[in-house]
Design a protein around this motif. Structure first.
Motif, PDB file in Angstrom:
ATOM      1  N   MET A  95       0.427  -1.400   0.225  1.00 48.50           N
ATOM      2  CA  MET A  95      -0.385   0.009   0.290  1.00 48.50           C
ATOM      3  C   MET A  95       1.071   1.249   0.428  1.00 48.50           C
ATOM      4  O   MET A  95       0.456   2.648  -0.804  1.00 48.50           O
ATOM      5  CB  MET A  95      -1.054  -0.326   1.218  1.00 48.50           C
ATOM      6  CG  MET A  95      -1.870   0.698   1.212  1.00 48.50           C
ATOM      7  SD  MET A  95      -3.309   0.527  -0.547  1.00 48.50           S
ATOM      8  CE  MET A  95      -4.178   2.218   0.265  1.00 48.50           C
TER       9      MET A  95
ATOM     10  N   PHE B   4       2.160   1.094  -3.239  1.00 48.93           N
ATOM     11  CA  PHE B   4       1.540   2.265  -4.466  1.00 48.93           C
ATOM     12  C   PHE B   4       1.126   3.722  -4.178  1.00 48.93           C
ATOM     13  O   PHE B   4       1.044   4.265  -5.113  1.00 48.93           O
ATOM     14  CB  PHE B   4      -0.375   1.480  -4.259  1.00 48.93           C
ATOM     15  CG  PHE B   4      -1.091   2.811  -5.035  1.00 48.93           C
ATOM     16  CD1 PHE B   4      -1.304   1.299  -5.932  1.00 48.93           C
ATOM     17  CD2 PHE B   4      -1.718   3.415  -4.382  1.00 48.93           C
ATOM     18  CE1 PHE B   4      -2.498   2.781  -6.985  1.00 48.93           C
ATOM     19  CE2 PHE B   4      -3.144   3.855  -5.068  1.00 48.93           C
ATOM     20  CZ  PHE B   4      -2.568   3.430  -6.385  1.00 48.93           C
TER      21      PHE B   4
ATOM     22  N   ARG C  55       3.675   5.547  -5.471  1.00 47.30           N
ATOM     23  CA  ARG C  55       4.394   5.736  -6.908  1.00 47.30           C
ATOM     24  C   ARG C  55       2.949   6.143  -7.126  1.00 47.30           C
ATOM     25  O   ARG C  55       2.797   7.459  -8.097  1.00 47.30           O
ATOM     26  CB  ARG C  55       3.093   3.626  -7.845  1.00 47.30           C
ATOM     27  CG  ARG C  55       4.722   3.256  -7.735  1.00 47.30           C
ATOM     28  CD  ARG C  55       4.549   1.950  -7.788  1.00 47.30           C
ATOM     29  NE  ARG C  55       3.581   1.918  -9.022  1.00 47.30           N
ATOM     30  CZ  ARG C  55       3.447   0.593  -9.322  1.00 47.30           C
ATOM     31  NH1 ARG C  55       4.070  -0.478  -8.457  1.00 47.30           N
ATOM     32  NH2 ARG C  55       2.961   0.086 -10.290  1.00 47.30           N
TER      33      ARG C  55
ATOM     34  N   ARG D  62       7.191  -4.910 -23.125  1.00 43.35           N
ATOM     35  CA  ARG D  62       5.870  -5.083 -24.206  1.00 43.35           C
ATOM     36  C   ARG D  62       6.496  -3.703 -25.117  1.00 43.35           C
ATOM     37  O   ARG D  62       6.425  -3.689 -25.986  1.00 43.35           O
ATOM     38  CB  ARG D  62       5.486  -5.263 -24.448  1.00 43.35           C
ATOM     39  CG  ARG D  62       4.535  -6.023 -23.188  1.00 43.35           C
ATOM     40  CD  ARG D  62       3.172  -6.602 -22.469  1.00 43.35           C
ATOM     41  NE  ARG D  62       2.337  -6.377 -23.666  1.00 43.35           N
ATOM     42  CZ  ARG D  62       1.259  -7.136 -23.768  1.00 43.35           C
ATOM     43  NH1 ARG D  62       1.141  -8.427 -23.111  1.00 43.35           N
ATOM     44  NH2 ARG D  62       0.716  -7.283 -25.525  1.00 43.35           N
TER      45      ARG D  62
ATOM     46  N   LEU E  45      -2.623  -1.291 -26.052  1.00 42.20           N
ATOM     47  CA  LEU E  45      -1.973  -0.441 -25.367  1.00 42.20           C
ATOM     48  C   LEU E  45      -2.388  -0.128 -24.375  1.00 42.20           C
ATOM     49  O   LEU E  45      -4.154   0.836 -24.185  1.00 42.20           O
ATOM     50  CB  LEU E  45      -3.070   0.803 -26.780  1.00 42.20           C
ATOM     51  CG  LEU E  45      -2.080   1.614 -27.558  1.00 42.20           C
ATOM     52  CD1 LEU E  45      -3.091   2.349 -28.526  1.00 42.20           C
ATOM     53  CD2 LEU E  45      -0.792   1.759 -27.152  1.00 42.20           C
ATOM     54  N   VAL E  46      -2.483  -0.626 -22.796  1.00 43.83           N
ATOM     55  CA  VAL E  46      -3.311  -0.611 -22.068  1.00 43.83           C
ATOM     56  C   VAL E  46      -3.198   0.581 -21.620  1.00 43.83           C
ATOM     57  O   VAL E  46      -2.317   1.300 -21.610  1.00 43.83           O
ATOM     58  CB  VAL E  46      -2.402  -1.078 -20.869  1.00 43.83           C
ATOM     59  CG1 VAL E  46      -2.671  -2.909 -20.936  1.00 43.83           C
ATOM     60  CG2 VAL E  46      -1.384  -1.854 -20.697  1.00 43.83           C
ATOM     61  N   PRO E  47      -3.649   1.098 -20.495  1.00 46.90           N
ATOM     62  CA  PRO E  47      -3.186   2.358 -19.652  1.00 46.90           C
ATOM     63  C   PRO E  47      -1.991   2.142 -19.266  1.00 46.90           C
ATOM     64  O   PRO E  47      -1.811   3.630 -19.323  1.00 46.90           O
ATOM     65  CB  PRO E  47      -4.720   2.996 -19.135  1.00 46.90           C
ATOM     66  CG  PRO E  47      -6.118   1.037 -19.387  1.00 46.90           C
ATOM     67  CD  PRO E  47      -5.420   0.550 -20.022  1.00 46.90           C
ATOM     68  N   GLU E  48      -1.623   0.774 -18.620  1.00 47.49           N
ATOM     69  CA  GLU E  48      -0.805   1.632 -17.978  1.00 47.49           C
ATOM     70  C   GLU E  48       0.154   1.741 -18.940  1.00 47.49           C
ATOM     71  O   GLU E  48       1.478   3.133 -18.199  1.00 47.49           O
ATOM     72  CB  GLU E  48       0.290   0.151 -17.164  1.00 47.49           C
ATOM     73  CG  GLU E  48      -0.937  -0.085 -16.372  1.00 47.49           C
ATOM     74  CD  GLU E  48      -2.388  -1.191 -17.024  1.00 47.49           C
ATOM     75  OE1 GLU E  48      -2.619  -0.359 -17.288  1.00 47.49           O
ATOM     76  OE2 GLU E  48      -2.020  -2.562 -16.626  1.00 47.49           O
TER      77      GLU E  48
ATOM     78  N   ILE F 178      -0.025   3.843 -21.698  1.00 46.70           N
ATOM     79  CA  ILE F 178       0.289   5.141 -22.106  1.00 46.70           C
ATOM     80  C   ILE F 178       0.970   6.446 -20.619  1.00 46.70           C
ATOM     81  O   ILE F 178       1.706   7.251 -20.780  1.00 46.70           O
ATOM     82  CB  ILE F 178      -1.881   5.655 -22.350  1.00 46.70           C
ATOM     83  CG1 ILE F 178      -1.586   4.724 -23.519  1.00 46.70           C
ATOM     84  CG2 ILE F 178      -1.753   7.078 -22.780  1.00 46.70           C
ATOM     85  CD1 ILE F 178      -1.463   4.640 -24.889  1.00 46.70           C
TER      86      ILE F 178
END
Lengths: 187, 305
Positions: free
Chosen positions: B1, B4, B7, B144, B165-168, B170
Motif C-alpha cells: 500500500m 502504491f 507511486r 512489451r 495499448l493498456v492504460p499503464e 500510455i
C-alpha cells in the motif's frame, strides 16, 4: 495495491451506474467485479508461484529457452488445475458484467471505430479450451485503450484477447487459455 | 500500500506538476518531389563519421524469398553505409513461431548483420507472439514497450506495443517522453495513425490515443508498419510519419494515389528504410528490394519556435 485497484474500478462502476439512477445495481456490479478480480489474482498468484519453481527466464535468450519455459510453465499450470473449466474465472454473473462493460465501451460515438479495430485481423472464432494452448498461427487482435480501460485491470501474468466476439483471458508466459467469455462483443 | 501511495505521488508529480517545456514547432521535410530520376537524383546519405546511421524494417518475418532479398540488400547497403541499429516496426514473424521459425524467419536472413554487431530493436505487431520479448536478438529485455538512447547523436527511440495499448503503457509513455531531454524523439510501433492504404489505412483510434502525446512532447518522427508498402505521409500535426511495412510482405498496388495524406509511396516491390541523423537533420532513403532508391529527402527536427 490490489485492494486499491478494485476500489477504483468499483468507483468507476458506481459512477457509471449512478448516471442510470439504479443504486442497487451498483453494489451488485461492484461485488461481482471484486470477486472476479480476486479469482484473476488467485490465478496470477498460482502462476507466479509455479514460475518460481522453474529456472528464471532469460530476458535475452535463445528462442529454444523461451519455448521450453512456456511449455514447462503450461504443464505445471495444467497439472495444478486439472479440472479447470470454462466459467471458473468468468462465472455467469462475471460474464454478464463483462458483456455490459464492453457494450458500454462500444456504445459511444467512437464505438463503431473501436469495434472495427478489434475485428480487423481478428482471427475469428477459433476453437479453444480452458488450459489449452493458444492456436499457434492466430494473430493477436488489437484492443484499444478505450476498451481496455473499461475492463478489469489485469496483473502482468494475464492479458485479454479476442477470437471473433469471444474474449479470452490468456496467460502471457505460458500462452494457455485461462478462461473466456462467449459473445463478449455485442453483435 | 505504501508502495502504491509512493507511486501515486510520483505519478501526480510527473503528470501534473512538472512542466513539459515548450511545445516545439513542426518538422520540416524536404523530399524528392518524385522518385529519384537521372535528372533529379536521390538525396544522398552524407555518411558522416560521427552521425547516427540506422535502418527501419517492418512486416518482414514470413521466411519468403522476398524477405531474404531485402535482407541481402540491407547487407549490401551496409557495406557502404554502416548503420548501427535497426528499428523493427512489428510483424517480425508470421505464422508459427517455434525456435526453428526464429531461425528461418530472422536469424538466418539477417545473420550477416547480426555478425557485424548490428542491433535490432523490436516492437510487436499483431502477428507477433509475446515470447519475442525475450528473444536475444530483439533487445526488448522482456518488455512489451521500452525506450532507448541511440549510441550516437542526441536521439531517443520509443518502441510501443500498439496492439495492446493498456492504460499503464500510455502513462509510461507520457512519463518517458516528458523525462526525455534528447533533441530527437522518434516513436515506432505497428499500427499507422496515418496511412493511404486501401487494406488498413489510418488507425484513427491509435492516432487519438498517441498523437496528442507526440505533439505535446516534441516527437519529430514516427515509423509504422501494418500496411504492406512504403509510404512517406505528408507531415501531420508537425510530425513526420513513415510506413515501412514492406520488409517481406507486399500488398501490391494498395496505396490510394488520390489520398491527401500521400507524400510519396512505393507499393510495387519490397523496401526498407535507411536514415542518418546528423545534428538537426535526418537524411533518409527508402531502398527497394533490388537496391533502387524510391524515395529520399531530409527531415529537420522539431525545434522550439
Amino acid at each position: 495495491m490490489r485492494a486499491v485497484a478494485i476500489l477504483s474500478l468499483c468507483a468507476v462502476l458506481a459512477a457509471g451506474a449512478a448516471a442510470g439512477a439504479q443504486p442497487p445495481a451498483v453494489n451488485v456490479d461492484a461485488q461481482i467485479l471484486a470477486a472476479l478480480s480476486k479469482r484473476i489474482h488467485d490465478y496470477s498468484d498460482l502462476h507466479e508461484k509455479l514460475e518460481r519453481t522453474l529456472p528464471p527466464l532469460s530476458k535475452d535468450g535463445p528462442p529454444a529457452g523461451v519455448d521450453a519455459h512456456q511449455r514447462a510453465l503450461s504443464t505445471l499450470l495444467q497439472k495444478a488445475r486439472p479440472r479447470a473449466e470454462h466459467g471458473d474465472v468468468f462465472g455467469p454473473t462475471a460474464r454478464a458484467l463483462i458483456r455490459r462493460l464492453l457494450a458500454r465501451a462500444l456504445s459511444g460515438p467512437d464505438g463503431a471505430k473501436l469495434r472495427g479495430v478489434i475485428m480487423e485481423d481478428n482471427p475469428g472464432p477459433l476453437r479453444v479450451r480452458v488450459n489449452g494452448r493458444l492456436p499457434d498461427d492466430a494473430p493477436r487482435s488489437t484492443i484499444p485503450t478505450q476498451v481496455l480501460q473499461m475492463l478489469p485491470k489485469l496483473p502482468e501474468a494475464v492479458e485479454y484477447r479476442f477470437l471473433g466476439r469471444r474474449l479470452l483471458l490468456v496467460d502471457t508466459h505460458a500462452l494457455i487459455v485461462v478462461d473466456f467469455v462467449d459473445d463478449a462483443l455485442p453483435k | 500500500m505504501r508502495n502504491f501511495l509512493g507511486r501515486l505521488v510520483l505519478f501526480i508529480a510527473i503528470a501534473g506538476c512538472a512542466a513539459p517545456g515548450p511545445t516545439a514547432g513542426p518538422v520540416e521535410v524536404r523530399p524528392q518531389s518524385a522518385p529519384p530520376t537521372a535528372s533529379a537524383p536521390e538525396v544522398a546519405l552524407p555518411n558522416r563519421e560521427d552521425s547516427l546511421k540506422f535502418a527501419v524494417l517492418g512486416d518482414f518475418g514470413d521466411g519468403s524469398s522476398r524477405q531474404y532479398d531485402v535482407a541481402a540488400m540491407m547487407v549490401k547497403r551496409r557495406a557502404t553505409f554502416p548503420f548501427a541499429l535497426v528499428a523493427l516496426v512489428g510483424d517480425n514473424m508470421y505464422g508459427s513461431q517455434t525456435p526453428r521459425d526464429y531461425d528461418r524467419k530472422f536469424a538466418i536472413p539477417y545473420k550477416p548483420l547480426l555478425d557485424a554487431g548490428v542491433k535490432f530493436y523490436a516492437s510487436l505487431g499483431n502477428h507477433d507472439e509475446l515470447g519475442q520479448r525475450f528473444y536475444e536478438h530483439f533487445n526488448m529485455e522482456g518488455k512489451r514497450y521500452y525506450s532507448f538512447k541511440a549510441p550516437k547523436e542526441d536521439v531517443r527511440f520509443f518502441a510501443i506495443d500498439s496492439t495492446y495499448l493498456v492504460p499503464e503503457q500510455i502513462t509510461w509513455l507520457e512519463a518517458e517522453l516528458q523525462r526525455s531531454k534528447e533533441d530527437w524523439k522518434i516513436a515506432y510501433f505497428h499500427h499507422p495513425p496515418y496511412s493511404s492504404g486501401d487494406r488498413h489505412g489510418s488507425d484513427e483510434v491509435v492516432r487519438k490515443t498517441l498523437e496528442p502525446l507526440f505533439v505535446k512532447y516534441n516527437v519529430s518522427v514516427v515509423f509504422n508498419g501494418h500496411d504492406h508498402f512504403y509510404e512517406r505521409v505528408k507531415p501531420q500535426q508537425g510530425i513526420a510519419y513513415f510506413i515501412v511495412g514492406s520488409g517481406g510482405k507486399l500488398r501490391r498496388g494498395n496505396i490510394d494515389r488520390g489520398s491527401p495524406l500521400l507524400g510519396s509511396g512505393f507499393d510495387t516491390d519490397n523496401a526498407f528504410f535507411a536514415a542518418e541523423i546528423d545534428g538537426d537533420e535526418m537524411f533518409f532513403n527508402a531502398i527497394s528490394r533490388v537496391g533502387k532508391v524510391v524515395d529520399s529527402g531530409v527531415v529537420t527536427r522539431r525545434k522550439p519556435e
